[in-house]
Structure formats: structure tokens, C-alpha cells
Write an enzyme that holds these catalytic residues in place. Structure first.
Site, PDB file in Angstrom:
ATOM      1  N   ASN A 146     -15.595  -2.235   0.700  1.00  0.00           N
ATOM      2  CA  ASN A 146     -14.934  -3.540   0.746  1.00  0.00           C
ATOM      3  C   ASN A 146     -13.424  -3.457   0.533  1.00  0.00           C
ATOM      4  O   ASN A 146     -12.763  -4.473   0.395  1.00  0.00           O
ATOM      5  CB  ASN A 146     -15.562  -4.488  -0.277  1.00  0.00           C
ATOM      6  N   CYS A 147     -12.868  -2.250   0.537  1.00  0.00           N
ATOM      7  CA  CYS A 147     -11.424  -2.055   0.357  1.00  0.00           C
ATOM      8  C   CYS A 147     -10.719  -2.200   1.711  1.00  0.00           C
ATOM      9  O   CYS A 147     -11.074  -1.533   2.674  1.00  0.00           O
ATOM     10  CB  CYS A 147     -11.176  -0.668  -0.231  1.00  0.00           C
ATOM     11  N   ASN A 148      -9.717  -3.060   1.762  1.00  0.00           N
ATOM     12  CA  ASN A 148      -8.988  -3.282   3.023  1.00  0.00           C
ATOM     13  C   ASN A 148      -8.305  -2.028   3.530  1.00  0.00           C
ATOM     14  O   ASN A 148      -8.241  -1.788   4.737  1.00  0.00           O
ATOM     15  CB  ASN A 148      -7.964  -4.404   2.851  1.00  0.00           C
TER      16      ASN A 148
END
Length: 116
Positions: free
Chosen positions: A8-10
């Protein structure tokens, strides 16, 4: 090629998109699900320096008290902290043939190293 990070890390998403769009096949290693070993962290420290591998700008680290932050100040304390708090590892980390070559995502660095 192996890409280490959390889904979920951009920044990890940008790296994944760049790799896919530029024809690079890779295996994704999710820190949250698979964790990370002390040996792997030590390898990364030897390549990048522990000060760069720990993400002091991230929320996980910033949530700590100033005293707790100050106590994470050596290879041993950083290894212990990052094994418990994988979200505090700067990401993504790219390995080629088991050797770490990239930390974080800067398109120009990926372009220079990984363009086929």
C-alpha cells in the site's frame, strides 16, 4: 530481480509500475507478510548504510518518543527495531541476483540501471 516493500506504499507502487512499463520482471517481497531477516538487513546496511535503510521521515519512526528515537543509534538497535517495525524500512529496495542495487524510487536511477 526482487522488489522489497509493502503493497500500500505509493513509492513502491510507482516503482512497480515503472518496472512493469519498462519490461522488467520481478518478484515482490512484502515486508508485512514475509518479514525480513537480520542477515538481509545487514546486507542492505553494508550496501547503503543503516542510516539510509531506516526511514526516519516515515510515520512509524515519527510516532516514537524523542528518547526512543535517540536509542535507535547503532546497527544492533536498528536491526532489532526494523525486524519488529518493517514499515520503518525505506522502500522499495531492489535486488538483482541477490544483491541490493537500489533504495527508494528515483526514476532517473531506475532508468540508468535497469533500462534494457
Amino acid at each position: 530481480m526482487k522488489l522489497y516493500g509493502i503493497p500500500n506504499c505509493n513509492t513502491v507502487k510507482k516503482a512497480q509500475d515503472w518496472l512493469k512499463n519498462n519490461g522488467n520482471e520481478f518478484e515482490f517481497h512484502d515486508f508485512k507478510k514475509k518479514g525480513v531477516t537480520a542477515e538481509k538487513l545487514t546486507e542492505w546496511f553494508n550496501t547503503f548504510g543503516w542510516e539510509k535503510v531506516i526511514n526516519k521521515a516515515g510515520l512509524t519512526f515519527k510516532k516514537l518518543s524523542k528518547e526512543e528515537q535517540a536509542n535507535i543509534n547503532s546497527v544492533d538497535t536498528v536491526v532489532a527495531y526494523l525486524m519488529e517495525n518493517t514499515s520503518a524500512i525505506k522502500r522499495p529496495i531492489v535486488e538483482i541476483d541477490g544483491k541490493a542495487v537500489l533504495l527508494g524510487f528515483k526514476e532517473e536511477e531506475y532508468q540508468a540501471l535497469l533500462t534494457k
